[in-house]
Design an enzyme around this catalytic site. Structure first.
Site, PDB file in Angstrom:
ATOM      1  N   ARG A 129      32.937  40.757  16.570  1.00 28.81           N
ATOM      2  CA  ARG A 129      33.269  40.018  17.800  1.00 28.81           C
ATOM      3  C   ARG A 129      32.249  38.910  18.089  1.00 28.81           C
ATOM      4  O   ARG A 129      32.565  37.907  18.736  1.00 28.81           O
ATOM      5  CB  ARG A 129      33.384  40.970  18.982  1.00 28.81           C
ATOM      6  N   HIS A 130      31.036  39.113  17.604  1.00 31.10           N
ATOM      7  CA  HIS A 130      30.000  38.101  17.842  1.00 31.10           C
ATOM      8  C   HIS A 130      30.271  36.820  17.061  1.00 31.10           C
ATOM      9  O   HIS A 130      29.889  35.734  17.491  1.00 31.10           O
ATOM     10  CB  HIS A 130      28.628  38.664  17.499  1.00 31.10           C
TER      11      HIS A 130
ATOM     12  N   ARG B  92      32.392  34.477  19.043  1.00 26.23           N
ATOM     13  CA  ARG B  92      31.656  33.822  20.135  1.00 26.23           C
ATOM     14  C   ARG B  92      30.722  32.729  19.599  1.00 26.23           C
ATOM     15  O   ARG B  92      30.566  31.675  20.230  1.00 26.23           O
ATOM     16  CB  ARG B  92      30.865  34.874  20.926  1.00 26.23           C
TER      17      ARG B  92
ATOM     18  N   ARG C 295       1.625  28.187  24.626  1.00 28.83           N
ATOM     19  CA  ARG C 295       0.942  28.402  25.909  1.00 28.83           C
ATOM     20  C   ARG C 295       1.528  29.599  26.649  1.00 28.83           C
ATOM     21  O   ARG C 295       1.199  29.838  27.813  1.00 28.83           O
ATOM     22  CB  ARG C 295       1.081  27.140  26.775  1.00 28.83           C
TER      23      ARG C 295
ATOM     24  N   ASP D  30       4.817  20.812  17.864  1.00 25.06           N
ATOM     25  CA  ASP D  30       4.097  19.657  18.401  1.00 25.06           C
ATOM     26  C   ASP D  30       2.630  20.052  18.520  1.00 25.06           C
ATOM     27  O   ASP D  30       2.213  21.117  18.026  1.00 25.06           O
ATOM     28  CB  ASP D  30       4.718  19.169  19.722  1.00 25.06           C
ATOM     29  N   HIS D  31       1.841  19.210  19.195  1.00 27.28           N
ATOM     30  CA  HIS D  31       0.415  19.492  19.338  1.00 27.28           C
ATOM     31  C   HIS D  31       0.148  20.795  20.096  1.00 27.28           C
ATOM     32  O   HIS D  31      -0.783  21.523  19.771  1.00 27.28           O
ATOM     33  CB  HIS D  31      -0.266  18.320  20.065  1.00 27.28           C
TER      34      HIS D  31
ATOM     35  N   THR E 213       5.837  25.624  25.513  1.00 27.38           N
ATOM     36  CA  THR E 213       6.615  26.713  26.098  1.00 27.38           C
ATOM     37  C   THR E 213       7.636  27.326  25.143  1.00 27.38           C
ATOM     38  O   THR E 213       8.165  28.401  25.423  1.00 27.38           O
ATOM     39  CB  THR E 213       7.417  26.184  27.305  1.00 27.38           C
ATOM     40  N   GLY E 214       7.975  26.615  24.103  1.00 24.36           N
ATOM     41  CA  GLY E 214       9.097  27.010  23.234  1.00 24.36           C
ATOM     42  C   GLY E 214      10.428  26.501  23.768  1.00 24.36           C
ATOM     43  O   GLY E 214      11.461  26.659  23.110  1.00 24.36           O
ATOM     44  N   VAL E 215      10.408  25.885  24.930  1.00 19.60           N
ATOM     45  CA  VAL E 215      11.657  25.465  25.573  1.00 19.60           C
ATOM     46  C   VAL E 215      12.116  24.096  25.084  1.00 19.60           C
ATOM     47  O   VAL E 215      13.237  23.925  24.608  1.00 19.60           O
ATOM     48  CB  VAL E 215      11.507  25.473  27.111  1.00 19.60           C
ATOM     49  N   GLY E 216      11.240  23.115  25.210  1.00 27.69           N
ATOM     50  CA  GLY E 216      11.648  21.750  24.856  1.00 27.69           C
ATOM     51  C   GLY E 216      12.047  21.632  23.395  1.00 27.69           C
ATOM     52  O   GLY E 216      13.049  20.982  23.055  1.00 27.69           O
TER      53      GLY E 216
ATOM     54  N   HIS F  66      23.290  39.082  17.502  1.00 25.62           N
ATOM     55  CA  HIS F  66      24.489  38.684  18.256  1.00 25.62           C
ATOM     56  C   HIS F  66      24.770  37.185  18.215  1.00 25.62           C
ATOM     57  O   HIS F  66      25.928  36.781  18.302  1.00 25.62           O
ATOM     58  CB  HIS F  66      24.373  39.127  19.716  1.00 25.62           C
ATOM     59  N   ASN F  67      23.720  36.370  18.153  1.00 29.07           N
ATOM     60  CA  ASN F  67      23.916  34.908  18.270  1.00 29.07           C
ATOM     61  C   ASN F  67      23.738  34.162  16.954  1.00 29.07           C
ATOM     62  O   ASN F  67      23.958  32.956  16.906  1.00 29.07           O
ATOM     63  CB  ASN F  67      22.944  34.321  19.306  1.00 29.07           C
TER      64      ASN F  67
ATOM     65  N   CYS G 108       6.147  24.870  20.509  1.00 28.83           N
ATOM     66  CA  CYS G 108       5.641  23.831  21.406  1.00 28.83           C
ATOM     67  C   CYS G 108       4.867  24.549  22.504  1.00 28.83           C
ATOM     68  O   CYS G 108       4.473  25.703  22.318  1.00 28.83           O
ATOM     69  CB  CYS G 108       6.762  22.928  21.936  1.00 28.83           C
TER      70      CYS G 108
HETATM   71  C1  RB5 Z   1       3.584  19.185  25.726  1.00 28.70           C
HETATM   72  O1  RB5 Z   1       2.640  18.986  26.708  1.00 28.70           O
HETATM   73  C2  RB5 Z   1       4.670  20.134  26.242  1.00 28.70           C
HETATM   74  O2  RB5 Z   1       5.421  19.508  27.220  1.00 28.70           O
HETATM   75  C3  RB5 Z   1       5.546  20.600  25.108  1.00 28.70           C
HETATM   76  O3  RB5 Z   1       4.770  21.198  24.138  1.00 28.70           O
HETATM   77  C4  RB5 Z   1       6.601  21.635  25.443  1.00 28.70           C
HETATM   78  O4  RB5 Z   1       6.069  22.691  26.154  1.00 28.70           O
HETATM   79  C5  RB5 Z   1       7.842  21.128  26.028  1.00 28.70           C
HETATM   80  O5  RB5 Z   1       8.808  21.888  26.236  1.00 28.70           O
END
Ligand code: RB5
Length: 153
Positions: free
Chosen positions: A141-142, A145, A118, A17-18, A76-79, A107-108, A74
């Protein structure tokens, strides 16, 4: 996986994303200088956009066999990892340490590494990409799973 004289060669799907765009551009330089092939599924600027769009595009590229591995970016890399993991058969790992970036392959059998623009600097991101692309799934074994993960509906 195609081969050259030195190592496996991957086609890598890129998406961001941006908030991940700038780090993606840095990693493109890294991939180019290390001879990796890549396809960029967007976004192509820092204009605000929605990360699930690009997560899904990269996930589909892998499932369709157009690419072998994916790198998502993104803030955080999370979303963007969460979104990719909604696609059945995709295993995306959001990592900011080298050990996890290696073990998510060994393993995964993660096909996708998700990085936070960020969260990690360019140098660490390059190292995370390096170990992720070099590591192979250990199976055994992996594998059982991982099959269990894929069986969760
Ligand atoms: C965008 O502001 C931010 O929410 C996105 O890039 C990401 O971090 C979401 O997980």
């Amino acid at each position: 996986m195609r081969q050259n004289e030195e190592r496996d060669v991957y086609m890598i799907a890129l998406g961001s994303d941006h908030a991940g765009y700038r780090l993606k551009q840095e990693i493109i330089k890294y991939l180019d200088s290390h001879g990796f092939d890549w396809k960029d599924y967007g976004t192509f600027s820092e204009e605000s956009c929605d990360y699930p769009v690009y997560a899904q595009a990269v996930a589909r590229a892998i499932l369709d066999g157009d690419c072998d591995r994916g790198l998502l970016f993104c803030g955080t890399g999370v979303g963007i990892a969460m979104a990719a993991n909604k696609v059945p058969g995709i295993r995306a790992a959001s990592c900011s340490d080298v050990f996890s970036a290696e073990m998510c392959r060994r393993h995964n059998n993660a096909q996708i590494l998700a990085l936070g623009g960020r969260v990690v600097g360019t140098g660490l991101a390059e190292k995370l990409v390096e170990v992720f692309l070099a590591a192979e799934f250990e199976g055994g074994r992996h594998a059982r799973r991982v099959e269990m993960i894929d069986g969760i509906k």
